[in-house]
Design a protein around this motif. Structure first.
Motif, mmCIF file in Angstrom:
data_model
loop_
_atom_site.group_PDB
_atom_site.id
_atom_site.type_symbol
_atom_site.label_atom_id
_atom_site.label_comp_id
_atom_site.label_asym_id
_atom_site.label_seq_id
_atom_site.Cartn_x
_atom_site.Cartn_y
_atom_site.Cartn_z
ATOM 1 N N VAL A 30 0.787 -1.184 -0.087
ATOM 2 C CA VAL A 30 -0.037 0.007 -0.089
ATOM 3 C C VAL A 30 0.975 1.363 -0.077
ATOM 4 O O VAL A 30 0.543 2.194 -0.701
ATOM 5 C CB VAL A 30 -0.965 0.004 1.140
ATOM 6 N N ILE A 31 2.089 1.273 0.924
ATOM 7 C CA ILE A 31 2.968 2.269 0.993
ATOM 8 C C ILE A 31 3.460 2.815 -0.428
ATOM 9 O O ILE A 31 3.522 3.694 -0.896
ATOM 10 C CB ILE A 31 3.692 2.227 2.123
ATOM 11 N N VAL A 32 4.144 1.639 -0.972
ATOM 12 C CA VAL A 32 4.748 1.943 -2.081
ATOM 13 C C VAL A 32 3.940 2.175 -3.109
ATOM 14 O O VAL A 32 4.031 2.800 -4.217
ATOM 15 C CB VAL A 32 5.620 0.464 -2.257
ATOM 16 N N GLY A 33 2.635 1.318 -3.227
ATOM 17 C CA GLY A 33 1.599 1.809 -4.268
ATOM 18 C C GLY A 33 1.000 3.104 -4.323
ATOM 19 O O GLY A 33 0.757 3.723 -5.141
ATOM 20 N N ALA A 34 1.145 3.638 -3.044
ATOM 21 C CA ALA A 34 0.832 5.150 -2.906
ATOM 22 C C ALA A 34 1.751 6.092 -3.455
ATOM 23 O O ALA A 34 1.318 7.075 -4.135
ATOM 24 C CB ALA A 34 0.618 5.346 -1.436
ATOM 25 N N ILE A 38 1.223 8.324 -7.086
ATOM 26 C CA ILE A 38 1.371 9.789 -6.925
ATOM 27 C C ILE A 38 2.377 10.107 -8.305
ATOM 28 O O ILE A 38 2.288 11.025 -8.902
ATOM 29 C CB ILE A 38 2.364 10.317 -5.786
ATOM 30 N N SER A 39 3.046 9.120 -8.718
ATOM 31 C CA SER A 39 3.850 9.013 -9.604
ATOM 32 C C SER A 39 3.306 8.266 -11.235
ATOM 33 O O SER A 39 3.908 8.066 -12.163
ATOM 34 C CB SER A 39 5.195 8.335 -9.572
ATOM 35 N N SER A 40 2.027 8.401 -11.161
ATOM 36 C CA SER A 40 1.357 7.736 -12.074
ATOM 37 C C SER A 40 1.419 8.145 -13.655
ATOM 38 O O SER A 40 1.474 7.484 -14.449
ATOM 39 C CB SER A 40 -0.360 7.651 -11.853
ATOM 40 N N ARG A 41 1.504 9.484 -13.500
ATOM 41 C CA ARG A 41 1.722 10.204 -15.017
ATOM 42 C C ARG A 41 3.027 9.588 -15.596
ATOM 43 O O ARG A 41 2.949 9.307 -16.667
ATOM 44 C CB ARG A 41 1.689 11.968 -14.846
ATOM 45 N N PHE A 42 3.924 9.816 -14.827
ATOM 46 C CA PHE A 42 5.444 9.138 -15.424
ATOM 47 C C PHE A 42 5.257 7.797 -15.698
ATOM 48 O O PHE A 42 5.671 7.094 -16.669
ATOM 49 C CB PHE A 42 6.585 9.292 -14.323
ATOM 50 N N ILE A 43 4.701 7.014 -14.783
ATOM 51 C CA ILE A 43 4.645 5.544 -14.921
ATOM 52 C C ILE A 43 3.720 5.120 -16.493
ATOM 53 O O ILE A 43 4.266 4.391 -17.013
ATOM 54 C CB ILE A 43 3.832 4.886 -13.747
ATOM 55 N N PHE A 44 2.728 5.670 -16.266
ATOM 56 C CA PHE A 44 1.956 5.530 -17.726
ATOM 57 C C PHE A 44 2.728 6.059 -19.167
ATOM 58 O O PHE A 44 2.905 5.181 -19.888
ATOM 59 C CB PHE A 44 0.377 5.965 -17.643
ATOM 60 N N ASP A 45 3.124 7.306 -18.973
ATOM 61 C CA ASP A 45 3.629 7.875 -20.290
ATOM 62 C C ASP A 45 4.989 7.076 -20.459
ATOM 63 O O ASP A 45 5.241 6.960 -21.674
ATOM 64 C CB ASP A 45 3.829 9.349 -20.203
ATOM 65 N N GLU A 46 5.982 7.106 -19.531
ATOM 66 C CA GLU A 46 7.089 6.564 -19.747
ATOM 67 C C GLU A 46 7.400 4.973 -19.688
ATOM 68 O O GLU A 46 8.328 4.340 -20.232
ATOM 69 C CB GLU A 46 8.175 7.201 -18.682
ATOM 70 N N ILE A 47 6.430 4.112 -19.167
ATOM 71 C CA ILE A 47 6.490 2.936 -19.076
ATOM 72 C C ILE A 47 5.657 2.187 -19.523
ATOM 73 O O ILE A 47 5.779 1.260 -20.422
ATOM 74 C CB ILE A 47 6.549 2.617 -17.373
ATOM 75 N N THR A 99 -2.916 -0.291 -11.388
ATOM 76 C CA THR A 99 -1.541 -0.258 -11.939
ATOM 77 C C THR A 99 -0.669 0.059 -10.886
ATOM 78 O O THR A 99 0.543 -0.365 -10.372
ATOM 79 C CB THR A 99 -1.304 0.819 -12.865
ATOM 80 N N ALA A 100 -1.142 1.163 -9.753
ATOM 81 C CA ALA A 100 -0.433 1.447 -8.599
ATOM 82 C C ALA A 100 -0.051 0.290 -7.691
ATOM 83 O O ALA A 100 0.816 -0.039 -6.962
ATOM 84 C CB ALA A 100 -1.072 2.446 -7.775
ATOM 85 N N VAL A 101 -1.113 -0.567 -7.557
ATOM 86 C CA VAL A 101 -1.151 -1.994 -6.543
ATOM 87 C C VAL A 101 -0.011 -2.664 -7.322
ATOM 88 O O VAL A 101 0.657 -3.250 -6.561
ATOM 89 C CB VAL A 101 -2.592 -2.587 -6.541
ATOM 90 N N LEU A 102 -0.184 -2.881 -8.636
ATOM 91 C CA LEU A 102 0.928 -3.817 -9.078
ATOM 92 C C LEU A 102 2.468 -3.269 -9.116
ATOM 93 O O LEU A 102 3.237 -3.965 -8.677
ATOM 94 C CB LEU A 102 0.523 -3.792 -10.858
ATOM 95 N N GLY A 103 2.432 -2.085 -9.149
ATOM 96 C CA GLY A 103 3.902 -1.364 -8.946
ATOM 97 C C GLY A 103 4.288 -1.465 -7.444
ATOM 98 O O GLY A 103 5.327 -1.854 -7.452
ATOM 99 N N GLY A 104 3.384 -1.452 -6.474
ATOM 100 C CA GLY A 104 3.772 -1.696 -5.019
ATOM 101 C C GLY A 104 4.256 -2.979 -4.839
ATOM 102 O O GLY A 104 5.018 -3.238 -4.227
ATOM 103 N N PHE A 105 3.437 -3.989 -5.358
ATOM 104 C CA PHE A 105 3.849 -5.442 -5.475
ATOM 105 C C PHE A 105 5.312 -5.621 -5.907
ATOM 106 O O PHE A 105 6.204 -6.482 -5.296
ATOM 107 C CB PHE A 105 2.842 -6.433 -6.001
ATOM 108 N N ILE A 106 5.496 -5.135 -7.179
ATOM 109 C CA ILE A 106 6.755 -5.419 -8.019
ATOM 110 C C ILE A 106 7.982 -4.790 -7.166
ATOM 111 O O ILE A 106 8.971 -5.366 -6.851
ATOM 112 C CB ILE A 106 6.816 -5.031 -9.342
ATOM 113 N N LEU A 107 7.663 -3.521 -6.588
ATOM 114 C CA LEU A 107 8.751 -2.638 -5.894
ATOM 115 C C LEU A 107 9.103 -3.159 -4.705
ATOM 116 O O LEU A 107 10.230 -3.045 -4.160
ATOM 117 C CB LEU A 107 8.539 -1.201 -6.236
ATOM 118 N N SER A 108 8.134 -3.856 -3.980
ATOM 119 C CA SER A 108 8.078 -4.217 -2.638
ATOM 120 C C SER A 108 8.337 -5.774 -2.580
ATOM 121 O O SER A 108 8.538 -6.391 -1.415
ATOM 122 C CB SER A 108 6.875 -3.867 -1.934
#
Length: 274
Positions: A30-34, A38-47, A99-108
């Protein structure tokens, strides 16, 4: 209150211990997903949307290879013939959240593995705990390699093939955003988990469910399963399936070697005890 010795813990105590480990895992995601939200614009556009651009590294490399052998390919096109659309009111918001939840799982993921290790480590002998600490680093490394493999290999191959596949010029590929993100998510997550095969085999061998002889005996069946799996997570063309199947087969061979090493170490310990 001091933590009970594992031999003194009841079944309910083990469940309570597992519950707290799961709570820590969820909080980390949840923390990493948050932060990812917040960085969703970068994640979507650049990744997330990067494989839709023809300057994506995979397309550039395959285009150079095709030009070198003088073969026509869609990897050298001007753009991917695909338009993303949002067809539901909450479509973009839901895509952002998941996407934030998935990013939180991958990074953590390293922390997730660490918490599972903390749960099972009390049941190990002191020397086993000492030698198994490295599996957190190894399993995290394998997972991230799998994620990168899914992102740079499976995703662009699938997107390029499916976007350029056409049954008629009368049909345009106007894809819902949930369908596109689902393809990226499944490719990345499935690859990351598949690359954990050596770790899974290690533990299955430790508990006696798998042996090197068993893995060698059913290698030909594993080959069929790998090809079927490759056909599921990649577009239905031979080249893509072979590209995906090769690393999985290598991982299977590595798993046989790991299983052999585990059995060898167990036999050495038995001889020392005798």
């Amino acid at each position: 209150m001091a933590k009970k010795n594992i031999n003194e813990m009841s079944f309910l105590d083990h469940l309570e211990d597992l519950r707290w480990h799961l709570i820590r895992i969820v909080l980390a995601i949840v923390i990493v997903g948050a932060v990812a939200f917040i960085s969703s614009r970068f994640i979507f556009d650049e990744i997330i949307f990067a494989p839709l651009e023809m300057d994506f590294p995979t397309y550039d490399f395959l285009c150079r290879c095709a030009n070198f052998i003088n073969v026509d390919t869609t990897f050298c096109g001007e753009k991917i013939p695909l338009i993303l659309q949002n067809r539901t009111m909450a479509g973009q918001f839901s895509a952002d959240i998941w996407t934030a939840v998935l990013g939180g799982f991958i990074l953590s993921f390293p922390y997730v593995i660490y918490q599972f290790w903390k749960f099972i480590s009390p049941a190990m002998h002191s020397n086993e705990r000492k030698h198994s600490r490295g599996f957190i680093i190894v399993s995290s490394l394998l997972f991230f390699i799998g994620v990168l493999f899914g992102y740079y290999i499976i995703c662009p191959l699938s997107i390029n093939f499916l976007a350029n596949y056409s049954i008629s010029k009368m049909v345009d590929n106007q894809i819902d955003i949930s369908s596109y993100i689902g393809l990226v998510r499944n490719s990345v997550l499935a690859s990351g988990l598949i690359f954990e095969l050596p770790i899974i085999i290690f533990f299955l061998t430790k508990v006696g469910l798998v042996t090197p002889e068993f893995l060698r005996k059913y290698r030909k069946y594993a080959l069929v399963i790998v090809l079927i799996l490759s056909a599921i997570i990649t577009p239905p063309d031979i080249a893509s399936q072979v590209i995906v199947a090769i690393p999985i087969l290598v991982l299977y061979q590595v798993s046989i070697f790991i299983s052999k090493m585990v059995i060898r170490n167990q036999r050495r310990k038995e001889k020392v005890r005798v």
